[in-house]
Scaffold this motif. Structure first.
Motif, PDB file in Angstrom:
ATOM      1  N   GLU A 259     -30.721  27.973  10.454  1.00 53.77           N
ATOM      2  CA  GLU A 259     -30.544  28.978  11.282  1.00 53.77           C
ATOM      3  C   GLU A 259     -31.534  29.343  12.264  1.00 53.77           C
ATOM      4  O   GLU A 259     -31.188  29.664  13.461  1.00 53.77           O
ATOM      5  N   LYS A 260     -32.753  29.084  11.697  1.00 56.54           N
ATOM      6  CA  LYS A 260     -33.832  29.450  12.809  1.00 56.54           C
ATOM      7  C   LYS A 260     -34.010  28.179  13.585  1.00 56.54           C
ATOM      8  O   LYS A 260     -34.262  28.409  14.973  1.00 56.54           O
ATOM      9  N   GLN A 261     -33.494  26.979  13.335  1.00 61.31           N
ATOM     10  CA  GLN A 261     -33.584  25.830  14.228  1.00 61.31           C
ATOM     11  C   GLN A 261     -32.213  26.265  15.353  1.00 61.31           C
ATOM     12  O   GLN A 261     -32.517  25.746  16.521  1.00 61.31           O
ATOM     13  N   ARG A 262     -31.191  26.597  14.847  1.00 62.34           N
ATOM     14  CA  ARG A 262     -30.242  26.854  16.038  1.00 62.34           C
ATOM     15  C   ARG A 262     -30.745  28.051  16.931  1.00 62.34           C
ATOM     16  O   ARG A 262     -30.351  27.836  18.309  1.00 62.34           O
ATOM     17  N   ALA A 263     -31.422  28.729  16.552  1.00 64.28           N
ATOM     18  CA  ALA A 263     -32.118  30.082  17.467  1.00 64.28           C
ATOM     19  C   ALA A 263     -32.954  29.385  18.239  1.00 64.28           C
ATOM     20  O   ALA A 263     -33.039  29.546  19.694  1.00 64.28           O
ATOM     21  N   ALA A 264     -33.969  28.343  17.802  1.00 64.53           N
ATOM     22  CA  ALA A 264     -34.810  27.947  18.454  1.00 64.53           C
ATOM     23  C   ALA A 264     -34.409  26.884  19.718  1.00 64.53           C
ATOM     24  O   ALA A 264     -34.814  26.422  20.481  1.00 64.53           O
ATOM     25  N   ALA A 265     -33.158  26.331  19.330  1.00 64.14           N
ATOM     26  CA  ALA A 265     -32.397  25.495  20.322  1.00 64.14           C
ATOM     27  C   ALA A 265     -32.203  25.907  21.673  1.00 64.14           C
ATOM     28  O   ALA A 265     -31.951  25.171  22.633  1.00 64.14           O
ATOM     29  N   GLN A 266     -32.294  27.514  21.656  1.00 63.84           N
ATOM     30  CA  GLN A 266     -32.065  28.127  22.796  1.00 63.84           C
ATOM     31  C   GLN A 266     -33.569  28.217  23.652  1.00 63.84           C
ATOM     32  O   GLN A 266     -33.510  28.426  25.138  1.00 63.84           O
ATOM     33  N   LEU A 267     -34.386  27.830  23.052  1.00 63.39           N
ATOM     34  CA  LEU A 267     -36.014  27.754  23.657  1.00 63.39           C
ATOM     35  C   LEU A 267     -36.080  26.486  24.607  1.00 63.39           C
ATOM     36  O   LEU A 267     -35.216  25.452  24.300  1.00 63.39           O
ATOM     37  N   SER A 268     -36.936  26.481  25.317  1.00 64.80           N
ATOM     38  CA  SER A 268     -37.521  25.138  26.078  1.00 64.80           C
ATOM     39  C   SER A 268     -38.096  24.430  25.230  1.00 64.80           C
ATOM     40  O   SER A 268     -38.695  24.844  23.975  1.00 64.80           O
ATOM     41  N   GLU A 269     -38.261  23.033  25.367  1.00 66.84           N
ATOM     42  CA  GLU A 269     -38.895  22.051  24.567  1.00 66.84           C
ATOM     43  C   GLU A 269     -40.284  22.572  24.196  1.00 66.84           C
ATOM     44  O   GLU A 269     -40.961  22.506  23.053  1.00 66.84           O
TER      45      GLU A 269
END
Length: 318
Positions: A259-269
Motif C-alpha cells: 500500500e505504501k509502495q503504491r502511494a510512493a509511486a506518486q513521488l519523484s524518484e
C-alpha cells in the motif's frame, strides 16, 4: 551417513580432510578447485578413510567453495522474508535468481569488511547446495534423483549493502563486495538417504548473541529439485558450483508495504528513494563495525551439523 569435510591451511599447504570430534583425517592429494576435489573423492570412498589425524585447532579454515566456481543465489525464497521484503507471497509466482561474484567468497571465520560508502550492511544466513556434476542441458530434477545432482551442503552468509542493492537496483554489486560471501566451515557430503534431511535443517543467526533469524528449510518456497530444473534450462552449471537457497525472515532490511509502495509511486524518484533511506536509518538492526555475527545450520537429528560461522564486522582500510 553425512560426512563432514574441511578445506584448510596447515603448515602453509592447502589440504582437505574429514572432520570428526575436533580431529581432521587428511585426504591424500591436492585439489585446486571444489570441482576437482568432489570428482576425485566420492563420499563412499571417504567413509573408509583412515590414517593419522591432526587437531582442528591447529589449522586455518579455508572456504570449501573455491573462487573458481559459480556463486548462484535465490532471492525471497521464504514466505515471511518475502513479506518483510515488501512482496506479496500470493502474487510473486517466480523464482528470483541472481549471482554474487566468486571473489567475495571467504572462510567462515573471516572478518567482514564494511565499505566506507555503505551505510546499511545486512546479513542473510542461507543453506548452500554444492553441485555433484555438470549440467549442460535442460534436465528434469526430482526428489527421486536429487542425490545425483547434489554433492553436499554448506552454510552461506549473503552479506548485502542494501543502500546499493535496492535504490540502485544492483543485486550483483550490492552483494559482491570482497568478504561478503563467507562459506563453511564444513562441506557436508551427502549420501542418497541423507537427501530428505534437506527439508528439516534448522537455520539460526545471531548478532552480538541475540537471535535475529531462526527457521527451517521446510519453509523454502522453491526447493532444490525445481530450482535446478529451472536453472538447467538457462545456463550451464558445473561440479562444485554453489547455489545459495535464500534466507529466512529477520533481516535488517525494511521495505514499505504494498500500500505504501503504491502511494510512493506518486513521488519523484528522488523523493521515493529519500523516503526509503530514511526508513532504513530507523533500523538499528543494520550491522556496525565491531558487531559479531554467528550462523549455524543443524539437522533435527544432529547428523548434519555444518559448524558455526563467526564474522566480526570491521571498517574498510583507508
Amino acid at each position: 551417513m553425512a560426512l563432514h569435510v574441511l578445506h584448510y591451511l596447515h603448515h602453509g599447504r592447502a589440504q582437505w580432510g574429514v572432520v570428526a570430534e575436533g580431529a581432521i583425517t587428511p585426504i591424500p592429494g591436492e585439489y585446486e578447485s571444489t570441482a576437482a576435489f568432489i570428482e576425485a573423492n566420492p563420499v563412499e570412498r571417504l567413509m573408509i578413510l583412515s590414517g593419522p589425524s591432526i587437531p582442528e585447532s591447529e589449522v586455518q579454515w579455508l572456504s570449501p567453495i573455491t573462487a573458481n566456481q559459480q556463486f548462484i543465489c535465490q532471492g525471497a525464497n521464504y514466505r515471511q522474508h518475502m513479506i518483510e521484503s515488501g512482496m506479496d507471497p500470493d502474487v510473486k509466482k517466480f523464482n528470483m535468481i541472481f549471482t554474487k561474484a566468486p571473489s567475495c567468497i571467504v572462510a567462515a571465520d573471516s572478518a567482514i569488511v564494511k565499505p566506507r560508502a555503505v551505510r546499511f550492511l545486512d546479513y542473510e544466513i542461507e543453506l548452500g547446495l554444492v553441485l555433484k556434476r555438470d549440467i549442460t542441458s535442460g534436465e528434469t530434477v526430482t526428489e527421486a534423483n536429487l542425490h545425483e545432482y547434489i554433492a553436499g551442503v554448506v552454510i552461506v552468509n549473503d552479506y548485502s549493502a542494501r543502500d546499493i542493492q535496492i535504490p540502485q537496483m544492483q543485486f550483483y554489486k550490492g552483494k559482491s563486495f570482497r568478504t561478503f560471501g563467507p562459506v563453511g566451515p564444513y562441506l557436508c557430503l551427502l549420501e542418497k538417504h541423507d537427501i530428505p534431511k534437506l527439508k528439516e535443517l534448522v537455520l539460526t543467526l545471531t548478532v552480538n548473541g541475540t537471535v535475529r533469524q531462526n527457521d527451517t528449510t521446510a519453509g523454502l518456497v522453491y526447493g532444490p529439485a525445481e530450482t535446478l530444473t529451472e536453472l538447467s534450462r538457462v545456463h550451464d552449471l558445473r561440479t562444485g558450483d554453489l547455489l545459495a537457497t535464500g534466507t529466512p525472515s529477520g533481516c535488517a532490511l525494511s521495505i514499505p508495504s504494498p500500500e505504501k509502495q503504491r502511494a510512493a509511486a506518486q513521488l519523484s524518484e528522488e523523493d521515493k528513494w529519500r523516503l526509503f533511506l530514511k526508513m532504513q536509518e530507523d533500523r538499528p538492526q543494520y550491522l556496525q563495525v565491531g558487531d559479531v555475527v554467528e550462523a549455524w545450520i543443524v539437522s533435527l537429528d544432529r547428523s548434519i551439523n555444518l559448524g558455526v560461522q563467526q564474522n566480526v564486522v570491521v571498517e574498510e582500510a583507508v
